[in-house]
Each structure stands twice: as structure tokens, then as C-alpha cells.
Write a protein that holds these residues in place. Structure first.
Motif, PDB file in Angstrom:
ATOM      1  N   VAL A 247       0.857  -1.188   0.000  1.00  0.00           N
ATOM      2  CA  VAL A 247       0.000   0.000   0.000  1.00  0.00           C
ATOM      3  C   VAL A 247       0.896   1.241   0.000  1.00  0.00           C
ATOM      4  CG1 VAL A 247      -1.763   1.284   1.290  1.00  0.00           C
ATOM      5  CG2 VAL A 247      -1.842  -1.226   1.242  1.00  0.00           C
ATOM      6  N   VAL A 248       0.883   1.984  -1.094  1.00  0.00           N
ATOM      7  CA  VAL A 248       1.645   3.229  -1.147  1.00  0.00           C
ATOM      8  C   VAL A 248       0.653   4.337  -0.833  1.00  0.00           C
ATOM      9  CG1 VAL A 248       3.103   4.724  -2.558  1.00  0.00           C
ATOM     10  CG2 VAL A 248       3.158   2.238  -2.898  1.00  0.00           C
ATOM     11  N   ALA A 249       0.707   4.811   0.397  1.00  0.00           N
ATOM     12  CA  ALA A 249      -0.338   5.746   0.848  1.00  0.00           C
ATOM     13  C   ALA A 249       0.216   6.680   1.908  1.00  0.00           C
ATOM     14  CB  ALA A 249      -1.514   4.955   1.434  1.00  0.00           C
ATOM     15  N   GLY A 250      -0.490   7.791   2.112  1.00  0.00           N
ATOM     16  CA  GLY A 250      -0.083   8.759   3.128  1.00  0.00           C
ATOM     17  C   GLY A 250       1.049   9.642   2.613  1.00  0.00           C
ATOM     18  N   SER A 251       1.243  10.757   3.282  1.00  0.00           N
ATOM     19  CA  SER A 251       2.310  11.691   2.918  1.00  0.00           C
ATOM     20  C   SER A 251       2.702  12.440   4.191  1.00  0.00           C
ATOM     21  CB  SER A 251       1.806  12.662   1.857  1.00  0.00           C
ATOM     22  OG  SER A 251       0.598  13.241   2.300  1.00  0.00           O
ATOM     23  N   ARG A 274       2.025  -4.436   3.513  1.00  0.00           N
ATOM     24  CA  ARG A 274       3.189  -3.588   3.764  1.00  0.00           C
ATOM     25  C   ARG A 274       2.838  -2.167   3.312  1.00  0.00           C
ATOM     26  NH1 ARG A 274       8.942  -5.699   1.749  1.00  0.00           N
ATOM     27  NH2 ARG A 274      10.203  -3.819   1.881  1.00  0.00           N
ATOM     28  N   VAL A 275       3.048  -1.215   4.214  1.00  0.00           N
ATOM     29  CA  VAL A 275       2.734   0.172   3.875  1.00  0.00           C
ATOM     30  C   VAL A 275       4.026   0.892   3.520  1.00  0.00           C
ATOM     31  CG1 VAL A 275       1.581   2.277   4.633  1.00  0.00           C
ATOM     32  CG2 VAL A 275       0.892   0.082   5.602  1.00  0.00           C
ATOM     33  N   TYR A 276       4.026   1.557   2.377  1.00  0.00           N
ATOM     34  CA  TYR A 276       5.164   2.396   1.998  1.00  0.00           C
ATOM     35  C   TYR A 276       4.701   3.840   2.150  1.00  0.00           C
ATOM     36  CZ  TYR A 276       9.303   3.932  -0.576  1.00  0.00           C
ATOM     37  OH  TYR A 276      10.498   4.528  -0.940  1.00  0.00           O
ATOM     38  N   PHE A 289      -2.061   0.188  13.770  1.00  0.00           N
ATOM     39  CA  PHE A 289      -2.178  -1.013  12.944  1.00  0.00           C
ATOM     40  C   PHE A 289      -0.892  -1.829  13.058  1.00  0.00           C
ATOM     41  CE2 PHE A 289      -2.641  -2.474   8.245  1.00  0.00           C
ATOM     42  CZ  PHE A 289      -3.229  -3.656   8.658  1.00  0.00           C
ATOM     43  N   PRO A 290      -0.696  -2.453  14.235  1.00  0.00           N
ATOM     44  CA  PRO A 290       0.578  -3.148  14.457  1.00  0.00           C
ATOM     45  C   PRO A 290       0.813  -4.331  13.526  1.00  0.00           C
ATOM     46  CG  PRO A 290      -0.961  -3.520  16.287  1.00  0.00           C
ATOM     47  CD  PRO A 290      -1.578  -2.491  15.405  1.00  0.00           C
ATOM     48  N   GLU A 291      -0.235  -4.820  12.879  1.00  0.00           N
ATOM     49  CA  GLU A 291      -0.081  -5.972  11.974  1.00  0.00           C
ATOM     50  C   GLU A 291       0.622  -5.601  10.670  1.00  0.00           C
ATOM     51  OE1 GLU A 291      -2.877  -4.902  13.282  1.00  0.00           O
ATOM     52  OE2 GLU A 291      -3.821  -6.500  14.446  1.00  0.00           O
ATOM     53  N   ALA A 292       0.729  -4.302  10.392  1.00  0.00           N
ATOM     54  CA  ALA A 292       1.313  -3.889   9.103  1.00  0.00           C
ATOM     55  C   ALA A 292       2.831  -3.904   9.145  1.00  0.00           C
ATOM     56  CB  ALA A 292       0.836  -2.479   8.757  1.00  0.00           C
ATOM     57  N   LEU A 293       3.437  -4.262   8.005  1.00  0.00           N
ATOM     58  CA  LEU A 293       4.873  -4.030   7.836  1.00  0.00           C
ATOM     59  C   LEU A 293       4.983  -2.592   7.330  1.00  0.00           C
ATOM     60  CD1 LEU A 293       5.575  -7.253   5.754  1.00  0.00           C
ATOM     61  CD2 LEU A 293       6.028  -6.937   8.197  1.00  0.00           C
ATOM     62  N   ILE A 294       5.988  -1.873   7.800  1.00  0.00           N
ATOM     63  CA  ILE A 294       6.061  -0.463   7.383  1.00  0.00           C
ATOM     64  C   ILE A 294       7.430  -0.149   6.814  1.00  0.00           C
ATOM     65  CG2 ILE A 294       5.750   1.936   8.136  1.00  0.00           C
ATOM     66  CD1 ILE A 294       4.185   0.828  10.553  1.00  0.00           C
ATOM     67  N   THR A 295       7.452   0.439   5.639  1.00  0.00           N
ATOM     68  CA  THR A 295       8.700   0.939   5.066  1.00  0.00           C
ATOM     69  C   THR A 295       8.487   2.430   4.826  1.00  0.00           C
ATOM     70  OG1 THR A 295       8.968  -1.169   3.946  1.00  0.00           O
ATOM     71  CG2 THR A 295      10.359   0.638   3.186  1.00  0.00           C
ATOM     72  N   THR A 296       9.448   3.238   5.230  1.00  0.00           N
ATOM     73  CA  THR A 296       9.227   4.684   5.098  1.00  0.00           C
ATOM     74  C   THR A 296      10.316   5.349   4.254  1.00  0.00           C
ATOM     75  OG1 THR A 296      10.454   5.108   7.125  1.00  0.00           O
ATOM     76  CG2 THR A 296       8.064   4.867   7.328  1.00  0.00           C
ATOM     77  N   ALA A 309       9.887  -3.844  -2.700  1.00  0.00           N
ATOM     78  CA  ALA A 309       8.553  -4.082  -2.146  1.00  0.00           C
ATOM     79  C   ALA A 309       7.575  -4.526  -3.241  1.00  0.00           C
ATOM     80  CB  ALA A 309       8.025  -2.806  -1.473  1.00  0.00           C
ATOM     81  N   MET A 310       7.741  -3.960  -4.427  1.00  0.00           N
ATOM     82  CA  MET A 310       6.853  -4.364  -5.532  1.00  0.00           C
ATOM     83  C   MET A 310       7.123  -5.815  -5.927  1.00  0.00           C
ATOM     84  SD  MET A 310       6.995  -0.807  -7.704  1.00  0.00           S
ATOM     85  CE  MET A 310       6.390  -1.398  -9.258  1.00  0.00           C
ATOM     86  N   ASP A 311       8.370  -6.213  -5.909  1.00  0.00           N
ATOM     87  CA  ASP A 311       8.701  -7.604  -6.254  1.00  0.00           C
ATOM     88  C   ASP A 311       8.110  -8.570  -5.229  1.00  0.00           C
ATOM     89  OD1 ASP A 311      10.017  -6.751  -8.449  1.00  0.00           O
ATOM     90  OD2 ASP A 311      12.037  -6.850  -7.571  1.00  0.00           O
ATOM     91  N   TRP A 312       8.057  -8.093  -3.979  1.00  0.00           N
ATOM     92  CA  TRP A 312       7.511  -8.919  -2.888  1.00  0.00           C
ATOM     93  C   TRP A 312       5.984  -9.068  -3.008  1.00  0.00           C
ATOM     94  CZ3 TRP A 312       4.092  -6.728   0.699  1.00  0.00           C
ATOM     95  CH2 TRP A 312       3.820  -7.466   1.872  1.00  0.00           C
ATOM     96  N   ALA A 313       5.344  -8.006  -3.526  1.00  0.00           N
ATOM     97  CA  ALA A 313       3.880  -7.938  -3.442  1.00  0.00           C
ATOM     98  C   ALA A 313       3.174  -8.706  -4.557  1.00  0.00           C
ATOM     99  CB  ALA A 313       3.445  -6.475  -3.501  1.00  0.00           C
ATOM    100  N   ASP A 314       1.929  -9.118  -4.225  1.00  0.00           N
ATOM    101  CA  ASP A 314       1.051  -9.712  -5.240  1.00  0.00           C
ATOM    102  C   ASP A 314       0.112  -8.663  -5.835  1.00  0.00           C
ATOM    103  OD1 ASP A 314       1.783 -12.555  -4.936  1.00  0.00           O
ATOM    104  OD2 ASP A 314       1.102 -12.200  -2.882  1.00  0.00           O
ATOM    105  N   SER A 315      -0.066  -7.564  -5.124  1.00  0.00           N
ATOM    106  CA  SER A 315      -0.856  -6.454  -5.677  1.00  0.00           C
ATOM    107  C   SER A 315      -0.389  -5.175  -5.008  1.00  0.00           C
ATOM    108  CB  SER A 315      -2.353  -6.649  -5.425  1.00  0.00           C
ATOM    109  OG  SER A 315      -2.655  -6.390  -4.067  1.00  0.00           O
ATOM    110  N   ILE A 316      -0.728  -4.064  -5.636  1.00  0.00           N
ATOM    111  CA  ILE A 316      -0.341  -2.782  -5.062  1.00  0.00           C
ATOM    112  C   ILE A 316      -1.530  -1.837  -5.076  1.00  0.00           C
ATOM    113  CG2 ILE A 316       0.534  -1.934  -7.294  1.00  0.00           C
ATOM    114  CD1 ILE A 316       2.678  -0.393  -5.710  1.00  0.00           C
TER     115      ILE A 316
END
Ligand SMILES: NC(=O)C1=CN([C@@H]2O[C@H](COP(=O)(O)OP(=O)(O)OC[C@H]3O[C@@H](n4cnc5c(N)ncnc54)[C@H](O)[C@@H]3O)[C@@H](O)[C@H]2O)[C@@H](O)CC1
Ligand SMILES: Nc1ncnc2c1ncn2[C@@H]1O[C@H](COP(=O)(O)OP(=O)(O)O)[C@@H](O)[C@H]1O
Ligand SMILES: [K+]
Length: 504
Positions: A247-251, A274-276, A289-296, A309-316
Motif C-alpha cells: 500500500v503506497v499511501a499517506g504523505s 506492507r505500507v510504503y 495497525f501493528p499488523e502492518a509491515l512499514i517501510t518509510t 517491495a513491488m517484487d515482494w507484493a502480489d498487488s499494489i
């Protein structure tokens, strides 16, 4: 699943049935009238004073046939023919003559007090309405509405455009609508939901027109359809096999959209999310949301990190709360340069795309776009009021031109697929017009995409489930007080054990 036919498709089905099975139009008219009279007989006492309003077309023919059947069954029924005998359609003329043969002549409408009846049947216009209703019928419709009496509309409330749901001059406000066999788009779009009341779809023996899977058709999902969508969870699966969502979200300024959309993705049944996002959001997201993996990322985002992260993911999912900065635009361009990754494009990502819609033309796999009317206006350059009147056409054209699944969000959301199939959503309520509700939908789409659940139709199912969750939230909190978090909270009630549906 219910079929939805435009006016021309309904006419085609009617003609085809008559020709193929040698069933005259009068027989279909009789069946239509019988379906309504059976209902009235079940629900109302014989002493009920009923008034049938009949136009000069076949819709009027339906109403006059109903009047005859109710009369024969012993009801206190009258009718008003609203036009000269010379304008009656062939079938309507036969119905009129039949009524005369029973000694039943039309009441003079100018002398009729609608309030002196207990039930009014609207057979003024059906799908043949071709121009705005004017004086004196427009005033008559106003009086019927003002009478406060329950109104049963035959086929569609008179004055409602059956294709678009626009009100044409004036419109009957029905308490119930009997749409003969197939839904019409106008029942769900535009003003349809507010003037049709409870909708019944009696079978009257008309054949469906599609002869193959390739023909375009418009559909409405029903609760039963979910049984085939939300199948049992694989007992031997693990968090990696149930789908990974990026999930590429937030700023820097916005955080909540990332929380809501990524929670929805996980609640859909996906194994990992995983949230980017911007580094400022790490603490908030990690706490909420402690269940999320977070990359910043900080002042600059990293191609390598997002690629990994895109290679890891099945959808974005990209867009909720990302803003419209140059940084956001660069990330979007990078994400969309990978044609293999199924993507959901929402919110600010859509606004960025509207600056360069042609970037949607580059080769891609599965892309789901989720604009609301404002975002669609920016994407297409069309005005919101035009889009509202042409929602079906606008969504279908966009899906076909750009080969994307287009979810056009509104009170009745239109989901158009590039294959030509379109869904109108019948779940949901006005309580869902609340901040963050769209983020939940986008997360759900991405979550189901990652799980590879029926990818072709996933967008329509996600919309339907989102609306069902909204209905549960409204039942619990009320339409005024429900918020996006309540929609999230209701999701597990729909997908209990990943399969069984709890009644809404
Ligand atoms: N499968 C089907 O299609 C079936 C259709 N039946 C009925 O037939 C209806 C369609 O019948 P018609 O095609 O005769 O159409 P309508 O009965 O809806 O009315 C058409 C007539 O109204 C006139 N008109 C249109 N807009 C007007 C306006 N604003 N002011 C004044 N006059 C206007 C038209 O010129 C035409 O004469 C359906 O809605 C349904 O109720 C049923 O009898 C059974 C089966
Ligand atoms: N009156 C309504 N009836 C049913 N659903 C609605 C209504 N108004 C809005 N919705 C739904 O609520 C959601 C709102 O999404 P969106 O406008 O993107 O909100 P946000 O950007 O705040 O998340 C959409 O799924 C839309 O279809
Ligand atoms: K009608």
C-alpha cells in the motif's frame, strides 16, 4: 445476479420472445398485470379503493389489464384513461375495449380526487417515455405525489428515464415498483433509488437476450453471489500464500488514509500488508495497525526500496493520501511502469493521472481505478452533472478506451470492465458518504486482487461487499454517526470464516 436492461435491450428481449415463442405482446401484458394483481390480492383487502392511471401506450395497457383483473377478482377498482382513444397503442386499445365490455368506463381525471383512493397504480408512462412530461400531466403527477397515497408503479415510475435515472419534467414517487422481469439502469442510477420505493422483479416469461458470454450486459450482484466469491480458506495456507499487498499511501501531511486502506486490505483475507509511506507516519501507523509491515521514506523516496517491495507484493494500491507533490508523481510513474503487478489506483494518484491521462495507455495488466465523480470529472474533462446523467456510458467508455476496471463511485457505484460487462451496485447507503470510506474500498480491492479471487470481476464484488459492510455499520451506528472505521469493523461479519454470509 440480476440482469439490468436498457430500454433498447428490454425492447429487443420483448420482441425476440414474441417472435421466437409465438407469444403475442398481449400475453406478456397479461402476465405483467397478473403479477401485480396477485401481489395486491395478497397484500390488500377487497374493499381497498384502487385507482389505475393509464397512459395511451402499452404501460397504460398494463394498468388497464390490471384494472380488469382486479375488478373480476372483486376489488373496488376504477381507472382514468389519460389521453384520447385515438392515441391508444394496439394492445392498450384492446385492454380499453375489454374494460368497456365489463361496463367500466374511465373516470374523468379533472373530477377525480386522488385522496379518495387507498392505492394508486401508475401506468402513465413506462420505458416509452421519450421527452419531458409537460402540462397537464406534470401537474397531475404532482397531485398524485401530494395525495400521500401509496403508489404502485408499473415497470418504472412515470417520468423516470429508464436508462439514466433522470427525472424528465415530473416523476411519480412510487412506494413500490414492479419492473417487468429485468431491472432498468434508471432504477438504480440518478433519482431512481429515491422514486422507485421497493422494487419487485416478477418473471413474466421474457427470454434473456444474451446468447454468449461475450455480449455486453449490465448486472447487479446479490448476496447469494458472494458464496461463489468468498470461498473457504485453504486449510494448509500460510501468510505468504494468502497474498501480499503493498500500500503506497499517506504523505507528510496525511496519515489516516494509509491506516484505513491497509487495514481493509488485511481484513479482506490477505496474508500480509506492507505500507510504503512518509517517515512521519511510522509511529501512528505502527500504533493504530501493528499488523502492518512499514517501510518509510524521508525527503526522497528510494527506487530500490519500492522496487523490492513491488517484487515482494502480489498487488499494489497507490494513492490514498499521497498528495500531488513531484515526489508523489515520480512514485506513481515508477509504480505504473511495472505492467505485471496488479494495481489499484485511487484518490491522489487519480488526480495526478488526470494531468496526463495518456499514461494509462501504456501496456499494463490488471488496473482498477476508483474515482468518485469529482475525480472522474478531472480524469475525463467532463462536468459532474453530465457525468451523473451519463454514469453508465462514461464508465463503460473509459474502461474500454483505457482497458482498465473503472469503479465510478457514487450513491450507486458503476463498475465497468474492459470486456464490456458492467455492474451497478445495489448495496450501501448515504452513511457511506463519510471521509475515508473510499480508502476502505480501495484497500479491499487490493486485498482481493492479491488473493487472486476471481480477478476478472473482483472490482464489482469489492464494491458490493464494501456496501454491505456500510449497511451493517448503518444498522449499528446510524447513517449520520457511522464513520469509515465502522465499515472496517463490519467487514468480518460479512466474511465470517471466509465464506458464510451473515444476513444484512
Ligand atoms: N417486455 C416488455 O417490454 C413489456 C412491456 N410492457 C409495457 O410496455 C411499456 C412500454 O410501452 P410503450 O412502448 O407503448 O411506451 P409507454 O407506454 O411508456 O408510452 C409511450 C407513449 O407515450 C408517448 N410519450 C412519450 N413521452 C411522452 C411525454 N413526455 N409526454 C406525452 N407523451 C409521451 C409516446 O409517444 C408513446 O405514444 C413498458 O414500460 C411496460 O410497461 C408490458 O406490456 C409487458 C412486456
Ligand atoms: N449516498 C450514498 N449511497 C451509497 N454509497 C455512497 C453514498 N455516498 C457515497 N457512497 C460511497 O462511499 C464511498 C465514498 O468514497 P470517496 O468519495 O472516495 O470517499 P473518501 O475519499 O472520503 O474516502 C464510495 O464507495 C461511494 O460509493
Ligand atoms: K409507470
Amino acid at each position: 445476479m440480476k440482469r439490468i436492461y436498457t430500454v433498447s435491450q428490454a425492447r429487443e428481449a420483448d420482441v425476440r420472445t414474441s417472435q421466437l415463442h409465438k407469444i403475442p405482446g398481449l400475453v406478456l401484458m397479461e402476465r405483467a398485470a397478473l403479477s401485480v394483481s396477485d401481489y395486491i390480492e395478497d397484500k390488500y383487502a377487497k374493499r381497498t379503493r384502487i385507482l389505475c392511471l393509464a397512459g395511451t401506450g402499452n404501460n397504460g395497457g398494463d394498468a388497464m389489464a390490471l384494472c380488469r383483473i382486479l375488478f373480476v377478482r372483486g376489488f373496488d377498482v376504477s381507472y382514468c384513461l389519460l389521453g384520447p382513444e385515438s392515441r391508444l397503442s394496439e394492445s392498450a386499445k384492446i385492454q380499453y375495449q375489454s374494460l368497456l365490455s365489463y361496463g367500466l368506463s374511465s373516470l374523468a381525471v379533472e373530477e377525480t380526487d386522488f385522496k379518495s383512493f387507498d392505492l394508486i397504480v401508475d401506468g402513465i408512462f413506462g420505458i416509452g417515455l421519450s421527452r419531458d412530461i409537460q402540462h397537464p400531466l406534470a401537474e397531475l403527477i404532482g397531485e398524485v405525489n401530494a395525495s400521500g397515497r401509496p403508489v404502485i408503479a408499473m415497470d418504472i415510475p412515470s417520468g423516470l428515464n429508464a436508462d439514466t435515472g433522470a427525472v424528465m419534467g415530473a416523476c411519480i414517487r412510487a412506494s413500490e415498483t414492479f419492473s417487468f422481469q429485468f431491472l432498468k439502469p434508471g432504477i438504480l442510477l440518478g433519482q431512481g433509488r429515491s422514486v422507485c420505493g421497493q422494487v419487485h422483479l416478477p418473471e413474466i416469461g421474457i427470454d434473456a437476450i444474451e446468447t454468449g458470454a461475450t455480449l455486453p450486459v449490465c448486472l447487479a450482484l446479490e448476496r447469494e453471489d458472494l458464496d461463489g466469491f468468498l470461498t473457504d480458506r485453504d486449510a494448509t495456507g500460510n501468510k505468504g500464500s494468502f497474498g501480499k499487498v503493498l500500500v503506497v499511501a499517506g504523505s507528510e501531511e496525511i496519515c489516516g488514509a494509509a491506516v484505513l486502506s491497509s487495514q481493509a486490505a488485511l481484513l479482506s483475507g490477505a496474508g500480509m500488508v506492507r505500507v510504503y509511506t512518509h517517515e512521519k507516519n511510522r509511529t501512528v501507523i505502527g500504533t493504530a495497525f501493528p499488523e502492518a509491515l512499514i517501510t518509510t521514506y524521508g525527503n526522497s523516496w528510494s527506487k530500490d526500496e519500492i522496487k523490492e517491495a513491488m517484487d515482494w507484493a502480489d498487488s499494489i494500491l497507490i494513492g490514498p493520501g499521497i498528495g500531488r507533490s513531484d515526489q508523489a508523481r515520480e512514485m506513481l510513474d515508477f509504480v505504473l511502469s511495472d505492467p505485471a503487478l496488479p494495481a489499484v489506483i485511487d484518490a491522489d494518484a487519480l488526480n495526478l493521472l488526470s494531468e496526463e491521462p495518456n499514461s494509462l495507455l501504456k501496456p499494463h495488466g490488471k488496473w482498477i481505478l476508483t474515482p468518485h465523480m469529482g475525480e472522474m470529472a478531472r480524469l475525463t474533462g467532463k462536468g459532474i452533472s453530465w457525468l451523473k446523467e451519463h454514469a453508465l456510458e462514461a464508465a463503460e467508455t473509459f474502461a474500454r478506451d483505457y482497458q482498465v476496471d473503472l469503479i465510478l463511485k457514487d450513491a450507486t457505484t458503476v463498475t465497468a470492465l474492459p470486456c464490456g460487462r458492467t455492474y451497478l451496485n445495489s448495496s450501501g447507503n448515504s452513511g457511506m458518504a463519510t471521509a475515508g470510506s473510499g480508502d476502505v474500498l480501495a484497500g479491499l480491492c487490493a486485498g482481493y486482487l492479491a488473493q487472486k479471487i476471481n480477478p476478472e470481476e473482483v472490482a464489482a464484488y469489492a464494491v458490493f461487499i464494501h456496501g454491505m459492510a456500510g449497511d451493517l455499520a448503518a444498522a449499528k451506528k446510524g447513517k449520520g454517526a457511522m464513520i469509515a472505521g465502522d465499515i472496517l469493523e463490519a467487514l468480518p461479519q460479512i466474511t465470517r470464516d471466509g465464506g458464510a454470509i451473515v444476513a444484512v
